[in-house]
Design a protein around this motif. Structure first.
Motif, short mmCIF file in Angstrom:
data_model
loop_
_atom_site.label_atom_id
_atom_site.label_comp_id
_atom_site.label_asym_id
_atom_site.label_seq_id
_atom_site.Cartn_x
_atom_site.Cartn_y
_atom_site.Cartn_z
N LEU A 1 -42.29 11.55 -88.02
CA LEU A 1 -41.04 10.62 -88.11
C LEU A 1 -41.05 9.99 -89.66
O LEU A 1 -42.01 10.20 -90.30
N THR A 2 -39.95 9.47 -90.05
CA THR A 2 -39.66 8.89 -91.19
C THR A 2 -40.49 7.46 -91.16
O THR A 2 -40.48 6.88 -90.10
N GLN A 3 -40.72 7.00 -92.48
CA GLN A 3 -41.39 5.54 -92.28
C GLN A 3 -40.35 4.51 -91.63
O GLN A 3 -40.82 3.61 -91.06
N PRO A 4 -39.17 4.54 -92.30
CA PRO A 4 -38.09 3.61 -91.46
C PRO A 4 -37.92 3.94 -90.13
O PRO A 4 -37.83 2.87 -89.50
N ALA A 5 -38.09 5.10 -89.58
CA ALA A 5 -37.77 5.01 -88.34
C ALA A 5 -39.12 4.48 -87.36
O ALA A 5 -38.83 4.10 -86.40
N VAL A 6 -40.26 4.43 -87.91
CA VAL A 6 -41.36 4.05 -87.22
C VAL A 6 -41.31 2.43 -87.40
O VAL A 6 -41.47 1.81 -86.52
N SER A 7 -40.86 2.19 -88.66
CA SER A 7 -40.57 0.46 -88.65
C SER A 7 -39.66 -0.19 -87.83
O SER A 7 -39.89 -1.05 -87.21
N ASN A 8 -38.58 0.69 -87.63
CA ASN A 8 -37.52 0.30 -86.63
C ASN A 8 -37.85 0.32 -85.36
O ASN A 8 -37.55 -0.64 -84.44
N ALA A 9 -38.71 1.47 -84.82
CA ALA A 9 -39.31 1.36 -83.51
C ALA A 9 -40.02 0.27 -83.34
O ALA A 9 -40.14 -0.50 -82.07
N LEU A 10 -41.04 -0.16 -84.37
CA LEU A 10 -41.81 -1.26 -84.23
C LEU A 10 -41.15 -2.49 -83.73
O LEU A 10 -41.63 -3.43 -83.06
N ARG A 11 -40.13 -2.71 -84.57
CA ARG A 11 -39.27 -3.94 -84.56
C ARG A 11 -38.46 -4.15 -83.54
O ARG A 11 -38.58 -5.27 -82.76
N ARG A 12 -38.09 -2.98 -82.75
CA ARG A 12 -37.68 -3.27 -81.33
C ARG A 12 -38.52 -3.35 -80.42
O ARG A 12 -38.33 -4.19 -79.44
N LEU A 13 -39.77 -2.80 -80.51
CA LEU A 13 -40.69 -3.32 -79.50
C LEU A 13 -41.25 -4.77 -79.64
O LEU A 13 -41.34 -5.44 -78.86
N ARG A 14 -41.15 -5.43 -80.97
CA ARG A 14 -41.46 -6.63 -81.12
C ARG A 14 -40.53 -7.53 -80.58
O ARG A 14 -40.69 -8.43 -79.96
N GLU A 15 -39.25 -7.09 -80.60
CA GLU A 15 -38.05 -7.86 -80.23
C GLU A 15 -38.17 -7.79 -78.54
O GLU A 15 -38.04 -9.01 -77.98
N ALA A 16 -38.53 -6.85 -77.96
CA ALA A 16 -38.70 -6.80 -76.56
C ALA A 16 -39.80 -7.34 -75.90
O ALA A 16 -39.39 -8.06 -74.79
N LEU A 17 -40.86 -7.43 -76.79
CA LEU A 17 -41.82 -8.23 -76.13
C LEU A 17 -41.97 -9.63 -76.71
O LEU A 17 -43.08 -10.13 -76.38
N ASN A 18 -41.34 -10.05 -77.70
CA ASN A 18 -41.26 -11.34 -78.20
C ASN A 18 -42.56 -11.69 -78.86
O ASN A 18 -43.17 -12.74 -78.66
N ASP A 19 -43.16 -10.69 -79.49
CA ASP A 19 -44.49 -11.00 -80.22
C ASP A 19 -44.55 -10.07 -81.35
O ASP A 19 -43.90 -8.81 -81.47
N GLU A 20 -45.01 -10.48 -82.56
CA GLU A 20 -45.27 -9.51 -83.72
C GLU A 20 -46.09 -8.24 -83.61
O GLU A 20 -45.83 -7.13 -84.12
N LEU A 21 -47.15 -8.65 -82.63
CA LEU A 21 -47.82 -7.32 -82.28
C LEU A 21 -48.68 -6.77 -83.52
O LEU A 21 -50.11 -6.69 -83.03
N LEU A 22 -48.29 -6.45 -84.58
CA LEU A 22 -49.07 -6.36 -85.79
C LEU A 22 -48.70 -6.94 -86.98
O LEU A 22 -47.45 -7.01 -87.14
N VAL A 23 -49.43 -7.50 -87.61
CA VAL A 23 -49.11 -8.25 -88.82
C VAL A 23 -49.89 -7.65 -90.18
O VAL A 23 -50.87 -7.23 -89.91
N ARG A 24 -49.25 -7.66 -91.38
CA ARG A 24 -49.78 -7.10 -92.53
C ARG A 24 -50.98 -7.95 -93.25
O ARG A 24 -50.84 -9.26 -93.14
N ASN A 25 -52.10 -7.21 -93.40
CA ASN A 25 -53.34 -8.08 -93.93
C ASN A 25 -53.57 -6.98 -95.06
O ASN A 25 -54.30 -6.04 -94.92
#
Length: 320
Positions: A37-61
């Motif tokens: 997939l493209t990186q924006p597509a992965v980023s968008n999927a992760l954003r949707r999951l974060r919104e669905a679960l109401n949690d950041e799930l992964l944060v940048r370090n």
């Protein structure tokens, strides 16, 4: 943070696959490559999951992504569910020639140096689409790593783990982890070629009086050699602790330190001609190297194929 309720009729289950790969790779770029997939597509999927679960799930370090407490808690269940689903939907017989599976193994550098060249040849010949990732073994008890999906297979010397599994089995507990003996070896004392202790007998007194280097995955400056010495009411001075066998060999070549290494490893260091092997002046338990895996992967045909290849290589290499 409040927990959201998921409606499975409208929830996109593909988001969980993206989450699993991002958790494994800890990088959107590598996850995108893995998922095709493209990186924006992965980023968008992760954003949707974060919104669905109401949690950041992964944060940048820095340059990597680190899971939140919720993300770490969720991942083992997601990975196990996906693996079970894939095993149920996939053909019962694994076809290595057309497979694109990625296996994650954890082992020490000494074991990897022995096994990986042969395993790469197997992949090139029989499974050109299969990939391997080897991650450092940092503990003598890798069950947590296997439980959380950080590795598919652990290879190493796990005496306490096997003792615990045996005790649990005798008590009638369910099998959560399974294992297979790959080979049995022994440890030797190693020093540079012109070390003073190469002359004369390496007695217990001379061994204990020398300065030592210890290979310790945890960084703890007390290992099985020290345990054996304590039983003899003796001690040694550990000057340096490292976490890789290759590092230990390289330091020994250039110092007066002694170290203890697996006998079979010395020949793959690349500088065995600069080292002298001496038998230890006291008894220590043998190296029993085992493959260890979680029970949920036991019936998966890709994983069974991998274990078969590793076992065959272990038998070929260490019986030679």
């Amino acid at each position: 943070m409040p927990t959201s309720r998921i409606n499975l009729r409208t929830f996109d289950l593909n988001l969980l696959k993206v989450f699993d790969v991002v958790m494994s790779e800890r990088s959107l770029t590598r996850a995108a490559t893995q998922l095709n997939l493209t990186q924006p597509a992965v980023s968008n999927a992760l954003r949707r999951l974060r919104e669905a679960l109401n949690d950041e799930l992964l944060v940048r370090n820095g340059r990597t992504l680190e899971p939140t407490a919720r993300g770490q808690e969720l991942w083992p269940a997601v990975r196990e569910t996906l693996q079970k689903l894939q095993a149920s939907l996939a053909p019962s017989v694994f076809e290595p020639a057309g497979a694109t599976t990625t296996f994650v193994l954890t082992m020490a550098d000494a074991t990897a140096a022995e096994l990986m060249p042969g395993l790469v040849k197997v992949l090139a010949r029989d499974a050109p689409g299969v990939s391997l990732r080897v991650v450092p073994l940092t503990t003598r008890d890798p069950r947590k790593v296997l439980e959380e999906g950080g590795a598919d297979l652990a290879i190493g010397h796990f005496p306490a783990v096997l003792a615990d599994l045996t005790a649990r089995a005798q008590a009638g507990a369910a099998e959560t982890f399974l294992h297979h003996r790959l080979f049995v070896g022994d440890y030797v004392c190693v020093m540079r070629k012109d070390h003073p202790l190469t002359v004369g007998e390496l007695t217990l007194d001379r061994f204990c009086a020398a300065s030592h280097m210890l290979v310790s995955f945890s960084g703890r400056a007390f290992g099985f050699i020290d345990e054996s010495l304590v039983s003899l009411k003796r001690t040694r001075r550990v000057v340096l602790t490292v976490n890789q066998f290759f590092t230990a060999g390289k330091v020994v070549v250039q110092s007066d330190l002694l170290t203890v290494l697996p006998r079979h490893f010395v020949n793959v260091t690349g500088y065995a001609d600069q080292l002298v092997i001496r038998e230890l002046p006291f008894a220590v338990p043998p190296i029993q190297v085992d493959a260890l895996w979680h029970q949920r992967l036991d019936g998966a045909s890709p994983h069974a194929w991998l274990r078969t290849q590793v076992a065959a290589l272990g038998q070929t290499i260490f019986s030679a």
